[in-house]
Design a protein around this motif. Structure first.
Motif, mmCIF file in Angstrom:
data_model
loop_
_atom_site.group_PDB
_atom_site.id
_atom_site.type_symbol
_atom_site.label_atom_id
_atom_site.label_comp_id
_atom_site.label_asym_id
_atom_site.label_seq_id
_atom_site.Cartn_x
_atom_site.Cartn_y
_atom_site.Cartn_z
ATOM 1 N N PRO A 295 0.838 -1.210 0.000
ATOM 2 C CA PRO A 295 0.000 0.000 0.000
ATOM 3 C C PRO A 295 0.871 1.257 0.000
ATOM 4 N N LEU A 296 0.266 2.366 -0.416
ATOM 5 C CA LEU A 296 1.038 3.596 -0.601
ATOM 6 C C LEU A 296 1.611 4.090 0.727
ATOM 7 N N PHE A 297 0.760 4.183 1.747
ATOM 8 C CA PHE A 297 1.265 4.588 3.070
ATOM 9 C C PHE A 297 1.397 3.373 3.934
ATOM 10 N N GLY A 298 2.211 2.428 3.558
ATOM 11 C CA GLY A 298 2.355 1.281 4.448
ATOM 12 C C GLY A 298 3.097 1.712 5.689
ATOM 13 N N ASP A 299 3.656 0.729 6.347
ATOM 14 C CA ASP A 299 4.429 1.008 7.547
ATOM 15 C C ASP A 299 5.775 1.585 7.120
ATOM 16 N N PHE A 300 5.996 2.862 7.342
ATOM 17 C CA PHE A 300 7.243 3.481 6.876
ATOM 18 C C PHE A 300 8.459 2.888 7.540
ATOM 19 N N ALA A 301 8.312 2.598 8.835
ATOM 20 C CA ALA A 301 9.451 2.026 9.560
ATOM 21 C C ALA A 301 9.824 0.670 8.981
ATOM 22 N N ALA A 302 8.820 -0.134 8.686
ATOM 23 C CA ALA A 302 9.096 -1.466 8.126
ATOM 24 C C ALA A 302 9.757 -1.359 6.764
ATOM 25 N N GLU A 303 9.278 -0.396 5.980
ATOM 26 C CA GLU A 303 9.871 -0.201 4.650
ATOM 27 C C GLU A 303 11.339 0.176 4.794
ATOM 28 N N LYS A 304 11.595 1.119 5.710
ATOM 29 C CA LYS A 304 12.971 1.564 5.927
ATOM 30 C C LYS A 304 13.847 0.401 6.361
ATOM 31 N N ASN A 305 13.311 -0.401 7.274
ATOM 32 C CA ASN A 305 14.096 -1.529 7.771
ATOM 33 C C ASN A 305 14.413 -2.520 6.672
ATOM 34 N N SER A 306 13.430 -2.808 5.831
ATOM 35 C CA SER A 306 13.694 -3.790 4.784
ATOM 36 C C SER A 306 14.721 -3.236 3.802
ATOM 37 N N GLN A 307 14.645 -1.914 3.538
ATOM 38 C CA GLN A 307 15.628 -1.333 2.616
ATOM 39 C C GLN A 307 17.026 -1.351 3.207
ATOM 40 N N LEU A 308 17.107 -1.057 4.502
ATOM 41 C CA LEU A 308 18.427 -1.090 5.157
ATOM 42 C C LEU A 308 18.993 -2.504 5.151
ATOM 43 N N GLU A 309 18.114 -3.463 5.366
ATOM 44 C CA GLU A 309 18.550 -4.861 5.343
ATOM 45 C C GLU A 309 19.100 -5.220 3.973
ATOM 46 N N MET A 310 18.381 -4.790 2.940
ATOM 47 C CA MET A 310 18.838 -5.061 1.576
ATOM 48 C C MET A 310 20.198 -4.417 1.326
#
Lengths: 364, 176
Positions: free
Chosen positions: A255-270
């Motif tokens: 979704p467009l406004f998903g969980d921003f923190a989760a998105e950030k975390n997954s990107q950092l993990e990547m």
């Protein structure tokens, strides 16, 4: 000494009693209103001690404790019964009326029959439930299971003069009944679709006329392809037929406004994985590979056992001298996957040659 | 408008990491606000959460752009970095190249930079490394990839042309 200790004990007991009573009794200006059916206690006392700015936690907690104590006192006064080693209070009927959970259902549109009846002014006639059935000599219901006048259940039907003498009248009646049921079902679904303002999936363009456009034919083709028991999964295509467009699953995105923190975390993990410079272990692929290797090993073992068994049986059968036995066996064993070995004494010589030949090939 | 999928994020990060390396974390995880990447009409925009919430109220066909456009995904799902990303790449660049004023104009019109036009360069820059090109006044001009051709072994014959912007579809605009 003893007297003192006895006195002390008595005093202590008295003090304990007083404390207990103090805890149980609560003083309130206005009595609470109880609805024990809903386990509800209504406190109409004005909240005086709650002006404390920073943290009214303690006062709120005390208030809650007091009110709960009063409610439980009331509950203890109810008639009780014993149910499987537990003491159970019988709650009275709830007196407060709770509001609706869901909104009022909107009125459904009238069915076609109801519209017609309203138009014509037809009122439903009151009918009796049971009807006298002459044939069976009992009262039977008007419709449903074992109804009074069921024409499909008759054992004798006179063939009318105008009908074809070879026609099956019983089958004709059963067929007519099926058609009536199907028509009823269709009308019911149509009424339902009208009520929910959706459309029935219609077979509008499916019947082959001579005058259908390419689009209609294409659509009919698609529907026909999918109308099999496996929903079109094993239908072969013609040699030059192209795959239908848009038949895959629709992609789902986050979704467009998903969980921003989760998105950030997954990107950092990547990013971390990208920068780590170590090849990452893909667990699924590794396990699949391992499983495949195990299976291959087992298959090879099984083949060896079956080969050994056939070999042994062949040797023991005629019991003759086999000079070429051991080397060919060795050759076959090396080959391992020798394919189908036709066991049998007369072919052993040929097998030997074949075995060695194969061994040569494989060794390369 | 939608967030990027895993595949798309990886492709994009790999491209950006060529210029800024592990400083990419600082773009993803910022102390002064939540910024995120969103895809709209195949273009990737780097936008703060506030602006994103405002932009969500505009219908998709009428929305032209939001935040900063970092680049776009081509039809074959490759990522092309755009010049508009320079503001975010420049501060985090790992390898920098400064060019002399004389070569600046020529460079901005698409010609190679010779070794004589090169002012400074960060040490340990390897061949084919992604760099950010600055003018002598420390203004980031462009990002590009450095290619070193060595013709002959003598010093004066060594030429160092710097390839132009890898993004050929963009017009390089002179930064004033």
């Amino acid at each position: 000494m003893e007297g003192q200790s006895v006195e002390e004990l008595l005093a202590k007991a008295e003090r304990d009693e007083a404390e207990k009573l103090q805890r149980i009794t609560v003083h309130k200006e206005l009595e609470l209103e109880f609805d024990l059916g809903n386990l509800l206690a209504l406190d109409r006392n004005p909240p005086t001690g709650l002006r404390g700015g920073p943290s009214p936690e303690a006062e709120l907690r005390a208030l809650a404790r007091d009110n709960t104590q009063l409610l439980i006192n009331q509950l203890w006064q109810l008639p009780t019964e014993r149910v499987e080693e537990a003491l159970v209070a019988q709650l009275p009927e709830p007196t407060t009326r709770l509001p609706r959970e869901k909104p009022v259902p909107r009125p459904r549109p009238l069915t076609r029959w109801q519209q017609f009846a309203r138009l014509k002014g037809i009122r439903p006639k009151k009918k009796t439930n049971l009807v006298w059935d002459e044939v069976s000599g009992q009262w039977r219901r008007r419709w449903g299971y074992q109804r009074a006048r069921d024409d499909t259940k008759e054992w004798l039907i006179e063939v009318p003069g105008s009908a074809d003498p070879l026609e099956d009248q019983f089958a004709k009646r059963i067929q007519a009944k099926k058609e009536r049921v199907a028509k009823n079902e269709l009308n019911r679904l149509r009424n339902l679709a009208r009520a929910h303002k959706t459309q029935l999936p219609s077979a509008a363009g499916m019947h082959p006329t001579g005058h259908q456009s390419t689009k209609e034919l294409g659509r009919a083709l698609q529907v026909a392809k999918v109308s099999t028991a496996s929903v079109g999964r094993f239908q072969e295509r013609l040699p030059k037929e192209k795959a239908p467009r848009g038949s895959g699953k629709k992609r789902k995105f986050q979704p467009l406004f998903g969980d921003f923190a989760a998105e950030k975390n997954s990107q950092l993990e990547m990013l971390r994985l990208m920068n780590s410079k170590k090849p990452q272990l893909d667990v699924t692929r590794a396990t699949n590979k391992q499983m495949r290797e195990d299976e291959q090993e087992e298959a090879a073992k099984r083949r060896k056992m079956s080969q050994k068994g056939k070999r042994k049986g062949g040797r023991q059968g005629p019991g003759g001298k086999r000079k070429g036995g051991p080397p060919s066996q060795g050759g076959k064993r090396k080959v391992g996957l020798g394919g189908k070995m036709n066991s049998g004494p007369p072919r052993l010589g040929g097998n030997r040659k074949g075995g060695l030949h194969q061994g040569g090939k494989r060794r390369k | 408008m939608r967030p990027l999928t895993e595949e798309e994020t990886r492709v994009m990060f790999e491209k950006i990491a060529k210029y800024i390396g592990e400083n990419l974390q600082l773009l993803v995880d910022r102390p002064d606000g939540t910024y995120c990447f969103r895809l709209h009409n195949d273009r990737v925009y780097y936008v703060s959460e506030k602006i994103l919430k405002l932009a969500a109220n505009i219908s998709g066909d009428k929305l032209v752009s939001l935040g900063t456009c970092f680049g776009k995904f081509t039809k074959t799902h490759k990522f092309r970095l755009h010049i508009t990303a320079l503001d975010y790449l420049a501060p985090y660049a790992k390898y920098k190249v400064w060019i002399k004023p004389g070569a600046e104009q020529s460079f901005l019109y698409g010609n190679h930079v010779l070794k004589s036009g090169l002012g400074r360069i960060t040490e340990n820059t390897s061949q084919y490394q992604g760099v950010v090109v600055y003018s002598m006044a420390d203004i980031p001009l462009l990002y590009s990839a450095i290619i070193i051709y060595c013709i002959g072994s003598e010093a004066k014959d060594i030429q160092l042309p710097v390839a132009g912007s890898p993004d050929h579809s963009m017009d390089t605009q002179q930064r004033s």
